[in-house]
Design a protein around this motif. Structure first.
Motif, PDB file in Angstrom:
ATOM      1  N   ILE A   5     -17.838   5.284  -8.872  1.00 54.48           N
ATOM      2  CA  ILE A   5     -16.894   4.179  -8.983  1.00 54.48           C
ATOM      3  C   ILE A   5     -15.573   4.728  -8.452  1.00 54.48           C
ATOM      4  N   VAL A   6     -15.108   4.159  -7.354  1.00 53.52           N
ATOM      5  CA  VAL A   6     -13.962   4.719  -6.648  1.00 53.52           C
ATOM      6  C   VAL A   6     -12.677   4.021  -7.077  1.00 53.52           C
ATOM      7  N   THR A   7     -11.652   4.812  -7.357  1.00 57.32           N
ATOM      8  CA  THR A   7     -10.317   4.301  -7.644  1.00 57.32           C
ATOM      9  C   THR A   7      -9.400   4.611  -6.462  1.00 57.32           C
ATOM     10  N   TYR A   8      -8.241   3.969  -6.458  1.00 60.58           N
ATOM     11  CA  TYR A   8      -7.290   4.246  -5.379  1.00 60.58           C
ATOM     12  C   TYR A   8      -6.933   5.722  -5.341  1.00 60.58           C
ATOM     13  N   GLU A   9      -6.743   6.347  -6.497  1.00 58.25           N
ATOM     14  CA  GLU A   9      -6.344   7.755  -6.554  1.00 58.25           C
ATOM     15  C   GLU A   9      -7.402   8.641  -5.905  1.00 58.25           C
TER      16      GLU A   9
ATOM     17  N   ASN B  17     -11.455   7.896   9.814  1.00 55.84           N
ATOM     18  CA  ASN B  17     -12.005   6.561   9.574  1.00 55.84           C
ATOM     19  C   ASN B  17     -11.085   5.759   8.663  1.00 55.84           C
ATOM     20  N   ARG B  18     -11.319   4.436   8.632  1.00 49.55           N
ATOM     21  CA  ARG B  18     -10.583   3.558   7.730  1.00 49.55           C
ATOM     22  C   ARG B  18     -11.557   3.003   6.694  1.00 49.55           C
ATOM     23  N   TYR B  19     -11.071   2.931   5.462  1.00 48.83           N
ATOM     24  CA  TYR B  19     -11.920   2.482   4.358  1.00 48.83           C
ATOM     25  C   TYR B  19     -11.208   1.378   3.560  1.00 48.83           C
ATOM     26  N   GLU B  20     -12.016   0.597   2.847  1.00 42.68           N
ATOM     27  CA  GLU B  20     -11.518  -0.336   1.841  1.00 42.68           C
ATOM     28  C   GLU B  20     -12.332  -0.108   0.571  1.00 42.68           C
ATOM     29  N   ILE B  21     -11.773  -0.547  -0.556  1.00 47.38           N
ATOM     30  CA  ILE B  21     -12.494  -0.438  -1.824  1.00 47.38           C
ATOM     31  C   ILE B  21     -12.720  -1.845  -2.372  1.00 47.38           C
ATOM     32  N   PHE B  22     -13.996  -2.198  -2.560  1.00 46.92           N
ATOM     33  CA  PHE B  22     -14.380  -3.481  -3.142  1.00 46.92           C
ATOM     34  C   PHE B  22     -14.976  -3.227  -4.519  1.00 46.92           C
ATOM     35  N   ASP B  23     -14.250  -3.621  -5.560  1.00 50.04           N
ATOM     36  CA  ASP B  23     -14.756  -3.455  -6.934  1.00 50.04           C
ATOM     37  C   ASP B  23     -15.313  -2.056  -7.173  1.00 50.04           C
ATOM     38  N   GLY B  24     -14.565  -1.059  -6.753  1.00 43.42           N
ATOM     39  CA  GLY B  24     -14.944   0.325  -7.012  1.00 43.42           C
ATOM     40  C   GLY B  24     -15.915   0.927  -6.017  1.00 43.42           C
TER      41      GLY B  24
ATOM     42  N   LYS C 297      -6.752  -0.858  -9.208  1.00 44.06           N
ATOM     43  CA  LYS C 297      -7.246   0.510  -9.007  1.00 44.06           C
ATOM     44  C   LYS C 297      -8.548   0.542  -8.227  1.00 44.06           C
ATOM     45  N   THR C 298      -9.326  -0.531  -8.327  1.00 45.30           N
ATOM     46  CA  THR C 298     -10.638  -0.530  -7.685  1.00 45.30           C
ATOM     47  C   THR C 298     -10.790  -1.600  -6.594  1.00 45.30           C
ATOM     48  N   ASN C 299      -9.684  -2.195  -6.173  1.00 44.24           N
ATOM     49  CA  ASN C 299      -9.706  -3.129  -5.043  1.00 44.24           C
ATOM     50  C   ASN C 299      -8.530  -2.816  -4.126  1.00 44.24           C
TER      51      ASN C 299
ATOM     52  N   GLU D 107      -8.415 -14.185  -3.693  1.00 43.25           N
ATOM     53  CA  GLU D 107      -8.303 -15.265  -4.678  1.00 43.25           C
ATOM     54  C   GLU D 107      -8.159 -14.684  -6.085  1.00 43.25           C
ATOM     55  N   LYS D 108      -9.016 -13.735  -6.407  1.00 41.34           N
ATOM     56  CA  LYS D 108      -9.024 -13.119  -7.741  1.00 41.34           C
ATOM     57  C   LYS D 108      -7.686 -12.482  -8.078  1.00 41.34           C
ATOM     58  N   HIS D 109      -7.043 -11.874  -7.089  1.00 42.29           N
ATOM     59  CA  HIS D 109      -5.808 -11.136  -7.348  1.00 42.29           C
ATOM     60  C   HIS D 109      -4.535 -11.930  -7.020  1.00 42.29           C
ATOM     61  N   GLY D 110      -4.689 -13.209  -6.740  1.00 39.65           N
ATOM     62  CA  GLY D 110      -3.524 -14.084  -6.664  1.00 39.65           C
ATOM     63  C   GLY D 110      -2.714 -14.036  -5.385  1.00 39.65           C
ATOM     64  N   VAL D 111      -3.372 -13.788  -4.246  1.00 42.17           N
ATOM     65  CA  VAL D 111      -2.676 -13.870  -2.950  1.00 42.17           C
ATOM     66  C   VAL D 111      -2.453 -15.348  -2.659  1.00 42.17           C
TER      67      VAL D 111
END
Length: 218
Positions: free
Chosen positions: A35-39, A49-56, A99-101, A151-155
């Protein structure tokens, strides 16, 4: 240094370089399995490479093609009309929604009244506007998964630019859910109640000698 010693040294350096690369790849693989966090993500060695985190879950992003990049640059110019009231930022940029998105939208607007969410790390919270430009490998990610995360995070507003259809889809957050604002195409002028500074024709995103030549390549 004689040839034999020189070859031995070069062989060691090559081996060390290969081992370093393998260590970086191994570290990235280890992170992906947790489970990946931003830290954790920020602590990863840079492997280019470039990465994103989707729900950890850490996910590798495909690199944007040159036409995609040209459209991004054009949109950035068209949104300069908003710089009195908004900070205009573009990828590569970490948008740390939790932390996980952690997303890397192609472009964002952040109100200058919300300067506190902009840091050296990126944007720490929901931007006022997020924009994604579709690529062949990103359509489902942008239309479904990122739509849900933003949507979930209110953008407040989310735009999807489709270079193939030459359209811009607008989604507006109302009571915590996105509703379709408009589908702008051809000579339609993109406007937004939330961003009065926005006003440009959709086809302006794709016009110009460079853009048209790049479009022909695709």
């Amino acid at each position: 240094m004689d040839d034999e010693n020189k070859k031995g040294k070069e062989g060691k350096e090559s081996k060390a370089g290969q081992e370093g690369k393998e260590n970086k790849e191994s570290r990235a693989d280890e992170v992906r399995e947790q489970i990946v966090t931003y830290e954790m993500y920020a602590d990863m060695p840079d492997d280019g490479n470039r990465y994103e985190i989707f729900d950890g879950k850490l996910e590798l992003m495909s690199g944007p093609n040159i036409f995609h990049q040209a459209i991004s640059g054009k949109l950035h110019l068209l949104l300069q009309s908003c710089t009195s009231n908004y900070i205009v930022l573009y990828s590569p940029l970490d948008v740390i929604l939790s932390k996980t998105n952690v997303m890397q939208p192609d472009l964002v607007l952040v109100s200058k009244d919300r300067w506190e969410i902009v840091s050296k790390r990126g944007v720490e919270g929901a931007p006022d506007l997020a924009v994604e430009i579709l690529s062949p490998g990103s359509r489902k990610r942008d239309r479904v998964r990122k739509h849900a995360v933003y949507e979930k995070h209110g953008v407040s507003e989310y735009w999807i630019v489709d270079p193939t259809a030459r359209t811009l889809e607008q989604f507006i957050l109302v009571d915590g859910r996105y509703r379709v604002g408009e589908l702008f195409e051809e000579q339609d002028r993109v406007v937004s109640e939330r961003f009065p500074c926005v006003s440009f024709a959709v086809d302006g995103l794709f016009k110009g000698d460079v853009l048209e030549r790049l479009a022909a390549l695709n």
